[in-house]
Design a protein around this motif. Structure first.
Motif, PDB file in Angstrom:
ATOM      1  N   PRO A  41       0.835  -1.202   0.000  1.00 50.80           N
ATOM      2  CA  PRO A  41       0.000   0.000   0.000  1.00 50.80           C
ATOM      3  C   PRO A  41       0.870   1.253   0.000  1.00 50.80           C
ATOM      4  CG  PRO A  41       0.059  -0.931   2.194  1.00 50.80           C
ATOM      5  CD  PRO A  41       0.818  -1.881   1.316  1.00 50.80           C
ATOM      6  N   VAL A  42       0.392   2.283  -0.629  1.00 55.72           N
ATOM      7  CA  VAL A  42       1.072   3.574  -0.647  1.00 55.72           C
ATOM      8  C   VAL A  42       0.026   4.662  -0.459  1.00 55.72           C
ATOM      9  CG1 VAL A  42       3.029   2.871  -2.083  1.00 55.72           C
ATOM     10  CG2 VAL A  42       0.914   3.642  -3.176  1.00 55.72           C
ATOM     11  N   ALA A  43       0.476   5.840  -0.089  1.00 54.52           N
ATOM     12  CA  ALA A  43      -0.392   7.013   0.006  1.00 54.52           C
ATOM     13  C   ALA A  43      -0.177   7.856  -1.247  1.00 54.52           C
ATOM     14  CB  ALA A  43      -0.057   7.819   1.258  1.00 54.52           C
ATOM     15  N   VAL A  44      -1.252   8.298  -1.858  1.00 57.70           N
ATOM     16  CA  VAL A  44      -1.162   9.086  -3.091  1.00 57.70           C
ATOM     17  C   VAL A  44      -1.984  10.354  -2.937  1.00 57.70           C
ATOM     18  CG1 VAL A  44      -1.649   9.167  -5.559  1.00 57.70           C
ATOM     19  CG2 VAL A  44      -0.818   7.042  -4.537  1.00 57.70           C
ATOM     20  N   HIS A  45      -1.372  11.489  -3.233  1.00 61.46           N
ATOM     21  CA  HIS A  45      -2.090  12.753  -3.324  1.00 61.46           C
ATOM     22  C   HIS A  45      -2.370  13.045  -4.801  1.00 61.46           C
ATOM     23  CE1 HIS A  45      -0.769  13.831   0.859  1.00 61.46           C
ATOM     24  NE2 HIS A  45      -1.938  14.456   0.831  1.00 61.46           N
ATOM     25  N   THR A  46      -3.619  13.363  -5.115  1.00 63.28           N
ATOM     26  CA  THR A  46      -3.973  13.862  -6.438  1.00 63.28           C
ATOM     27  C   THR A  46      -4.578  15.249  -6.266  1.00 63.28           C
ATOM     28  OG1 THR A  46      -6.181  12.855  -6.363  1.00 63.28           O
ATOM     29  CG2 THR A  46      -4.379  11.541  -7.324  1.00 63.28           C
ATOM     30  N   PHE A  47      -4.727  15.966  -7.380  1.00 60.35           N
ATOM     31  CA  PHE A  47      -5.110  17.372  -7.291  1.00 60.35           C
ATOM     32  C   PHE A  47      -6.187  17.716  -8.317  1.00 60.35           C
ATOM     33  CE2 PHE A  47      -0.757  16.636  -6.049  1.00 60.35           C
ATOM     34  CZ  PHE A  47      -0.752  17.152  -4.756  1.00 60.35           C
ATOM     35  N   ALA A  48      -7.109  18.591  -7.909  1.00 62.90           N
ATOM     36  CA  ALA A  48      -8.194  19.017  -8.772  1.00 62.90           C
ATOM     37  C   ALA A  48      -7.641  19.830  -9.941  1.00 62.90           C
ATOM     38  CB  ALA A  48      -9.199  19.849  -7.971  1.00 62.90           C
ATOM     39  N   PRO A  49      -8.371  19.887 -11.057  1.00 64.18           N
ATOM     40  CA  PRO A  49      -7.880  20.632 -12.229  1.00 64.18           C
ATOM     41  C   PRO A  49      -7.584  22.090 -11.929  1.00 64.18           C
ATOM     42  CG  PRO A  49      -9.760  19.261 -12.815  1.00 64.18           C
ATOM     43  CD  PRO A  49      -9.649  19.195 -11.327  1.00 64.18           C
TER      44      PRO A  49
END
Length: 504
Positions: A41-49
């Motif tokens: 498992p990993v932690a992932v940050h994604t971002f809004a457009p």
């Protein structure tokens, strides 16, 4: 793929599959994901457009990935390509400081030890030009592996658009806030972090000792020097994380966690790190979302003529070995004289005496050769509290032979009455080089205590066993040589267990 299409099941970089949305705030979303290549498992940050600080976040993450301090969250990947921006980092499992404070302040030395580890890690980061600026109880974690982890270095500040004209002082004050929270269960900061606000006295934050009884004076002073940036006990304010780390250097540290030899794919974790929101830590993942242990498939069996020949040879060798073993056993049985037992296992075992644990009444640092005849007495009870994460330790000396200032120093236990001593188990630090003696007697005087066992070059768990029956009210673990510690020499005892002979 654009960020607007990110959803559970999305794969990033052809290896990171998003599974569960953990936290979302200000255009940044934290996911629990699976690294399909390493099966972890990993932690992932994604971002809004419309998130405007993508470049700053990716740059901060790449800089943070260069640091190797194990107490800082490891960054695995960061990218902004084809309309997709993300940061992949270590998945941390454990209890945050916020979790630990749910029922009130924790033991002062334990809380200070957590903050001391964070201060040292942050000092290394500042030396590399990186800052945190968002030190909250949710970002300091005691992991399930028994280590300290500080989350969000550099990345948090970039996501939240935090900056400071004096980042070293800001992080020093942040460490002071963490220490205050650990000692009192209250938060002395402006933001809502999930803890009750620190009480005020005439508009000024109360000191830890004003809020919670039993806070050691030196920890109260260190907290005020960092948090309030005020001098205390003739010492100046603590203006950098390195200053805080130095001030907390003598705090007993948690026992090191055992090193695992399992590959990363088999060492999975099951709880999410907290989000970046200012209110509370992100909730733990439900149990049904916990990752299942991923096992490697068994090797495929060999086929072909060569493998068949090899199998035949192995079978013949096994048959031959069994035949030789049977012939040898038969011969030995035939030659056994009458009246002699066939084997040791056939004899009836003799009754054994199982040792019993005897709890000491008290413990204190013992320094009969020093000016005050005491050695860190305030930490001595931690060596008999049944907690392997706390310790008593000696002062630091310039050489292994105690700086040639004295012949020895140690920890003395009062058993309350004379007790027979079968053995004493002492948990030392991992650094080798200690010489420890076991002394037993009926008076807390060095001249009345007789040496009954000794270990040289000792480390880890050591059992000191008297060569003959020994009885006494006082049990002394006596250091005559110390192991290295932070450029000097210091003896450490995490736990002591005294055993007496049991009944048959």
């Amino acid at each position: 793929m654009s960020m607007s299409t990110v959803e559970p099941g999305t794969r990033l970089a052809d290896r990171f599959r998003l599974e569960d949305r953990v936290h979302e705030s200000g255009g940044a979303t934290l996911w629990k994901a699976l690294d399909e290549i390493l099966a972890r498992p990993v932690a992932v940050h994604t971002f809004a457009p419309d998130f405007s600080r993508v470049q700053e976040v990716v740059t901060a993450a790449r800089l943070a990935s260069r640091l190797t301090d194990p107490r800082l969250t490891q960054v695995f990947d960061a990218a902004d390509e084809d309309g997709t921006a993300y940061v992949v980092s270590e998945w941390v499992s454990g209890d945050s400081l916020l979790d630990l404070l749910e029922s009130g302040p924790i033991e002062p030395e334990r809380g200070a030890a957590l903050v001391a580890e964070a201060a040292e890690a942050l000092a290394h980061a500042h030396a590399a030009g990186l800052t945190h600026l968002h030190l909250t109880p949710g970002r300091l974690v005691w992991t399930s592996g028994g280590t300290v982890k500080l989350l969000g270095l550099a990345v948090d500040a970039a996501i939240l658009d935090l900056s400071s004209d004096d980042p070293a002082r800001e992080d020093a004050e942040g460490l002071g806030r963490l220490l205050y929270a650990a000692l009192t269960g209250h938060w002395p900061g402006d933001s809502d972090c999930g803890l009750p606000a620190a009480p005020l006295d005439d508009g000024k934050i109360c000191t830890p000792r004003q809020v919670t009884a039993g806070v050691p004076g030196y920890l109260d002073a260190i907290t005020c020097r960092a948090l309030l940036q005020e001098p205390r006990r003739g010492q100046p304010p603590l203006a950098t994380p390195a200053d805080v780390a130095e001030a907390l250097a003598e705090v007993p540290r948690p026992a090191p966690a055992p090193v695992t030899t399992a590959p990363p794919a088999l060492n999975l974790r099951s709880e999410a790190p907290d989000g970046l929101g200012g209110s509370t830590m992100a909730p733990h993942m439900p149990s049904h979302m916990s990752p299942q242990m991923t096992m490697a498939p068994p090797p495929r069996p060999q086929t072909g003529t060569a493998s068949k020949i090899l199998l035949t040879v192995i079978v013949l060798l096994v048959m031959a070995a069994v035949g030789v073993g049977a012939w040898t056993v038969g011969k030995n049985l035939g030659n056994t004289p009458r009246g002699v037992a066939q084997s040791d296992s056939a004899a009836s075992p003799s009754p054994s005496r199982k040792p019993v644990t005897v709890k000491p009444v008290s413990a204190t640092g013992f320094d009969p050769l020093g000016p005050d005849r005491a050695e860190k007495p305030e930490f001595a009870p931690l060596a008999i509290d049944g907690k392997p994460s706390t310790d008593w330790h000696t002062d630091s000396y310039s050489s292994a032979d105690l700086g040639r200032l004295k012949d020895g120093v140690g920890l003395i236990l009062d058993m309350g009455k004379p007790v027979p001593v079968a053995d004493v188990v002492v948990s030392l630090g991992n650094a080798g080089g200690s010489t420890v003696q076991l002394k037993v007697g009926d008076a807390a005087e060095l001249s009345s205590l007789k040496t009954v066992a000794e270990k040289k070059g000792a480390s880890g768990s050591v059992t000191l066993t008297p060569e003959k029956a020994t009885t006494g009210q006082y049990v002394l673990i006596w250091f005559t040589r110390l192991p290295p510690y932070n450029g000097q020499y210091r003896g450490t005892i995490y736990e002591v267990t005294v055993h007496s002979p049991g009944s048959a």
